[in-house]
Design a protein around this motif. Structure first.
Motif, PDB file in Angstrom:
ATOM      1  N   VAL A   1       9.824   3.238  -9.613  1.00 26.14           N
ATOM      2  CA  VAL A   1       8.826   4.291  -9.820  1.00 26.14           C
ATOM      3  C   VAL A   1       7.427   3.680  -9.713  1.00 26.14           C
ATOM      4  O   VAL A   1       6.534   4.241  -9.058  1.00 26.14           O
ATOM      5  CB  VAL A   1       9.026   4.992 -11.183  1.00 26.14           C
ATOM      6  N   GLY A   2       7.242   2.530 -10.331  1.00 23.48           N
ATOM      7  CA  GLY A   2       5.955   1.836 -10.251  1.00 23.48           C
ATOM      8  C   GLY A   2       5.600   1.464  -8.819  1.00 23.48           C
ATOM      9  O   GLY A   2       4.443   1.591  -8.401  1.00 23.48           O
ATOM     10  N   PHE A   3       6.595   1.009  -8.063  1.00 21.61           N
ATOM     11  CA  PHE A   3       6.414   0.678  -6.648  1.00 21.61           C
ATOM     12  C   PHE A   3       5.907   1.914  -5.893  1.00 21.61           C
ATOM     13  O   PHE A   3       4.957   1.834  -5.115  1.00 21.61           O
ATOM     14  CB  PHE A   3       7.755   0.197  -6.074  1.00 21.61           C
ATOM     15  N   SER A   4       6.524   3.051  -6.139  1.00 22.32           N
ATOM     16  CA  SER A   4       6.118   4.297  -5.475  1.00 22.32           C
ATOM     17  C   SER A   4       4.707   4.699  -5.892  1.00 22.32           C
ATOM     18  O   SER A   4       3.904   5.146  -5.055  1.00 22.32           O
ATOM     19  CB  SER A   4       7.101   5.417  -5.797  1.00 22.32           C
ATOM     20  N   CYS A   5       4.393   4.546  -7.170  1.00 22.75           N
ATOM     21  CA  CYS A   5       3.044   4.871  -7.650  1.00 22.75           C
ATOM     22  C   CYS A   5       2.001   3.967  -6.997  1.00 22.75           C
ATOM     23  O   CYS A   5       0.936   4.434  -6.579  1.00 22.75           O
ATOM     24  CB  CYS A   5       2.961   4.750  -9.171  1.00 22.75           C
ATOM     25  N   GLU A   6       2.317   2.696  -6.898  1.00 20.79           N
ATOM     26  CA  GLU A   6       1.377   1.763  -6.276  1.00 20.79           C
ATOM     27  C   GLU A   6       1.202   2.068  -4.795  1.00 20.79           C
ATOM     28  O   GLU A   6       0.111   1.929  -4.255  1.00 20.79           O
ATOM     29  CB  GLU A   6       1.804   0.311  -6.491  1.00 20.79           C
ATOM     30  N   SER A   7       2.258   2.512  -4.139  1.00 25.01           N
ATOM     31  CA  SER A   7       2.111   2.869  -2.717  1.00 25.01           C
ATOM     32  C   SER A   7       1.168   4.066  -2.577  1.00 25.01           C
ATOM     33  O   SER A   7       0.363   4.114  -1.641  1.00 25.01           O
ATOM     34  CB  SER A   7       3.466   3.153  -2.069  1.00 25.01           C
ATOM     35  N   LEU A   8       1.233   4.995  -3.503  1.00 23.87           N
ATOM     36  CA  LEU A   8       0.317   6.139  -3.482  1.00 23.87           C
ATOM     37  C   LEU A   8      -1.121   5.699  -3.773  1.00 23.87           C
ATOM     38  O   LEU A   8      -2.072   6.223  -3.179  1.00 23.87           O
ATOM     39  CB  LEU A   8       0.755   7.200  -4.488  1.00 23.87           C
ATOM     40  N   LYS A   9      -1.282   4.746  -4.667  1.00 22.44           N
ATOM     41  CA  LYS A   9      -2.619   4.233  -4.968  1.00 22.44           C
ATOM     42  C   LYS A   9      -3.225   3.540  -3.748  1.00 22.44           C
ATOM     43  O   LYS A   9      -4.418   3.701  -3.463  1.00 22.44           O
ATOM     44  CB  LYS A   9      -2.580   3.279  -6.157  1.00 22.44           C
TER      45      LYS A   9
ATOM     46  N   THR B   1      -2.488   4.168  -0.610  1.00 22.91           N
ATOM     47  CA  THR B   1      -2.811   5.236   0.333  1.00 22.91           C
ATOM     48  C   THR B   1      -4.083   5.968  -0.083  1.00 22.91           C
ATOM     49  O   THR B   1      -4.950   6.243   0.754  1.00 22.91           O
ATOM     50  CB  THR B   1      -1.631   6.229   0.419  1.00 22.91           C
ATOM     51  N   THR B   2      -4.217   6.259  -1.354  1.00 22.79           N
ATOM     52  CA  THR B   2      -5.405   6.965  -1.852  1.00 22.79           C
ATOM     53  C   THR B   2      -6.662   6.134  -1.633  1.00 22.79           C
ATOM     54  O   THR B   2      -7.679   6.637  -1.161  1.00 22.79           O
ATOM     55  CB  THR B   2      -5.239   7.307  -3.346  1.00 22.79           C
ATOM     56  N   ARG B   3      -6.595   4.837  -1.973  1.00 23.00           N
ATOM     57  CA  ARG B   3      -7.751   3.963  -1.751  1.00 23.00           C
ATOM     58  C   ARG B   3      -8.176   3.990  -0.291  1.00 23.00           C
ATOM     59  O   ARG B   3      -9.351   4.131   0.033  1.00 23.00           O
ATOM     60  CB  ARG B   3      -7.394   2.514  -2.118  1.00 23.00           C
TER      61      ARG B   3
ATOM     62  N   ALA C   1      -7.535   5.029  -8.445  1.00 24.84           N
ATOM     63  CA  ALA C   1      -6.919   4.471  -9.659  1.00 24.84           C
ATOM     64  C   ALA C   1      -6.697   2.968  -9.520  1.00 24.84           C
ATOM     65  O   ALA C   1      -6.449   2.453  -8.430  1.00 24.84           O
ATOM     66  CB  ALA C   1      -5.585   5.165  -9.914  1.00 24.84           C
ATOM     67  N   ASP C   2      -6.811   2.280 -10.650  1.00 22.83           N
ATOM     68  CA  ASP C   2      -6.565   0.839 -10.674  1.00 22.83           C
ATOM     69  C   ASP C   2      -5.071   0.554 -10.608  1.00 22.83           C
ATOM     70  O   ASP C   2      -4.242   1.368 -11.016  1.00 22.83           O
ATOM     71  CB  ASP C   2      -7.128   0.223 -11.955  1.00 22.83           C
ATOM     72  N   THR C   3      -4.763  -0.632 -10.120  1.00 22.13           N
ATOM     73  CA  THR C   3      -3.382  -1.095 -10.042  1.00 22.13           C
ATOM     74  C   THR C   3      -2.919  -1.560 -11.419  1.00 22.13           C
ATOM     75  O   THR C   3      -3.696  -2.106 -12.191  1.00 22.13           O
ATOM     76  CB  THR C   3      -3.290  -2.248  -9.028  1.00 22.13           C
TER      77      THR C   3
ATOM     78  N   ALA D   1      -5.088  -6.204  -0.556  1.00 20.16           N
ATOM     79  CA  ALA D   1      -5.921  -5.933   0.626  1.00 20.16           C
ATOM     80  C   ALA D   1      -6.628  -4.585   0.488  1.00 20.16           C
ATOM     81  O   ALA D   1      -7.816  -4.463   0.817  1.00 20.16           O
ATOM     82  CB  ALA D   1      -5.069  -5.967   1.893  1.00 20.16           C
ATOM     83  N   SER D   2      -5.921  -3.580  -0.021  1.00 25.65           N
ATOM     84  CA  SER D   2      -6.546  -2.260  -0.181  1.00 25.65           C
ATOM     85  C   SER D   2      -7.614  -2.303  -1.268  1.00 25.65           C
ATOM     86  O   SER D   2      -8.666  -1.672  -1.135  1.00 25.65           O
ATOM     87  CB  SER D   2      -5.499  -1.185  -0.483  1.00 25.65           C
ATOM     88  N   GLU D   3      -7.371  -3.037  -2.339  1.00 26.61           N
ATOM     89  CA  GLU D   3      -8.364  -3.168  -3.416  1.00 26.61           C
ATOM     90  C   GLU D   3      -9.616  -3.889  -2.916  1.00 26.61           C
ATOM     91  O   GLU D   3     -10.738  -3.495  -3.233  1.00 26.61           O
ATOM     92  CB  GLU D   3      -7.781  -3.928  -4.605  1.00 26.61           C
ATOM     93  N   GLU D   4      -9.400  -4.921  -2.131  1.00 26.13           N
ATOM     94  CA  GLU D   4     -10.516  -5.715  -1.617  1.00 26.13           C
ATOM     95  C   GLU D   4     -11.380  -4.878  -0.668  1.00 26.13           C
ATOM     96  O   GLU D   4     -12.607  -4.861  -0.780  1.00 26.13           O
ATOM     97  CB  GLU D   4      -9.962  -6.967  -0.924  1.00 26.13           C
ATOM     98  N   LEU D   5     -10.745  -4.156   0.245  1.00 27.67           N
ATOM     99  CA  LEU D   5     -11.479  -3.300   1.176  1.00 27.67           C
ATOM    100  C   LEU D   5     -12.212  -2.190   0.415  1.00 27.67           C
ATOM    101  O   LEU D   5     -13.386  -1.917   0.668  1.00 27.67           O
ATOM    102  CB  LEU D   5     -10.531  -2.702   2.222  1.00 27.67           C
ATOM    103  N   TYR D   6     -11.529  -1.567  -0.512  1.00 26.24           N
ATOM    104  CA  TYR D   6     -12.146  -0.512  -1.323  1.00 26.24           C
ATOM    105  C   TYR D   6     -13.355  -1.061  -2.081  1.00 26.24           C
ATOM    106  O   TYR D   6     -14.404  -0.419  -2.163  1.00 26.24           O
ATOM    107  CB  TYR D   6     -11.119   0.075  -2.297  1.00 26.24           C
ATOM    108  N   GLY D   7     -13.227  -2.271  -2.625  1.00 25.76           N
ATOM    109  CA  GLY D   7     -14.331  -2.894  -3.356  1.00 25.76           C
ATOM    110  C   GLY D   7     -15.542  -3.137  -2.473  1.00 25.76           C
ATOM    111  O   GLY D   7     -16.683  -2.879  -2.870  1.00 25.76           O
ATOM    112  N   ARG D   8     -15.312  -3.628  -1.257  1.00 23.33           N
ATOM    113  CA  ARG D   8     -16.426  -3.856  -0.333  1.00 23.33           C
ATOM    114  C   ARG D   8     -17.127  -2.551   0.025  1.00 23.33           C
ATOM    115  O   ARG D   8     -18.350  -2.466   0.025  1.00 23.33           O
ATOM    116  CB  ARG D   8     -15.937  -4.550   0.947  1.00 23.33           C
ATOM    117  N   VAL D   9     -16.332  -1.526   0.329  1.00 26.73           N
ATOM    118  CA  VAL D   9     -16.931  -0.239   0.700  1.00 26.73           C
ATOM    119  C   VAL D   9     -17.617   0.391  -0.508  1.00 26.73           C
ATOM    120  O   VAL D   9     -18.676   1.009  -0.375  1.00 26.73           O
ATOM    121  CB  VAL D   9     -15.862   0.688   1.332  1.00 26.73           C
ATOM    122  N   SER D  10     -17.064   0.201  -1.679  1.00 24.41           N
ATOM    123  CA  SER D  10     -17.684   0.722  -2.896  1.00 24.41           C
ATOM    124  C   SER D  10     -19.062   0.099  -3.108  1.00 24.41           C
ATOM    125  O   SER D  10     -20.016   0.792  -3.470  1.00 24.41           O
ATOM    126  CB  SER D  10     -16.780   0.445  -4.097  1.00 24.41           C
TER     127      SER D  10
END
Length: 152
Positions: free
Chosen positions: A50-58, A60-62, A97-99, A117-126
């Protein structure tokens, strides 16, 4: 990244580069979470699945927030949309949402790499979003610099 990133300057080249990076990462994430990671997910205990699925959605959302923000910036840079037409709320990067840090240790390495990678890209764009917003809001330092440049 180059100086333009640290100065918060949104050049068409920077926007296009980030857009390509976001699209490639989105394709990698889709491929992994939809098919490639299926065996990885099935190897996890039920709660971690379930956590794996939630993280995949996070992830995608990022990425979708980043892509939407970049597309708006492209439209403004191309003159297809004015800053006023883009509207303040639509131009800002959406909140993601945070991981779950505790879950990361139990996830497969490929999933963790995509999450980071998604967190890093999101952080740069943020940071770019915050910089461009501060610029538009009329930073006192930029205002002073602008007045000095006009006086010479």
């Amino acid at each position: 990244m180059g100086d333009s990133m640290t100065e918060g300057q949104l050049t068409p080249k920077l926007i296009d580069g980030l857009y390509v990076e976001a699209m490639v990462l989105a394709d990698e994430a889709r491929s992994y979470f939809d098919t490639g990671g299926r065996d990885d997910r099935l190897a996890l205990d039920p709660l971690d699945r379930v956590g794996f699925s939630c993280e995949s959605l996070k992830v995608t959302t990022r990425l979708m927030h980043v892509i939407a923000w970049l597309l708006t910036q492209r439209a403004v840079a191309a003159g297809e949309l004015s800053r006023a037409q883009a509207g303040m709320a639509e131009r800002r990067l959406g909140v993601a949402a945070d991981t779950d840090g505790a879950l990361l240790a139990r996830l497969p390495e490929a999933a963790v790499e995509l999450i980071h990678a998604s967190e890093e890209l999101y952080g740069r764009v943020s940071r770019l979003d915050q910089g461009s917003f501060a610029e538009e809001a009329g930073s006192p330092a930029r205002s002073l610099l602008s007045r000095l440049q006009r006086s010479f």
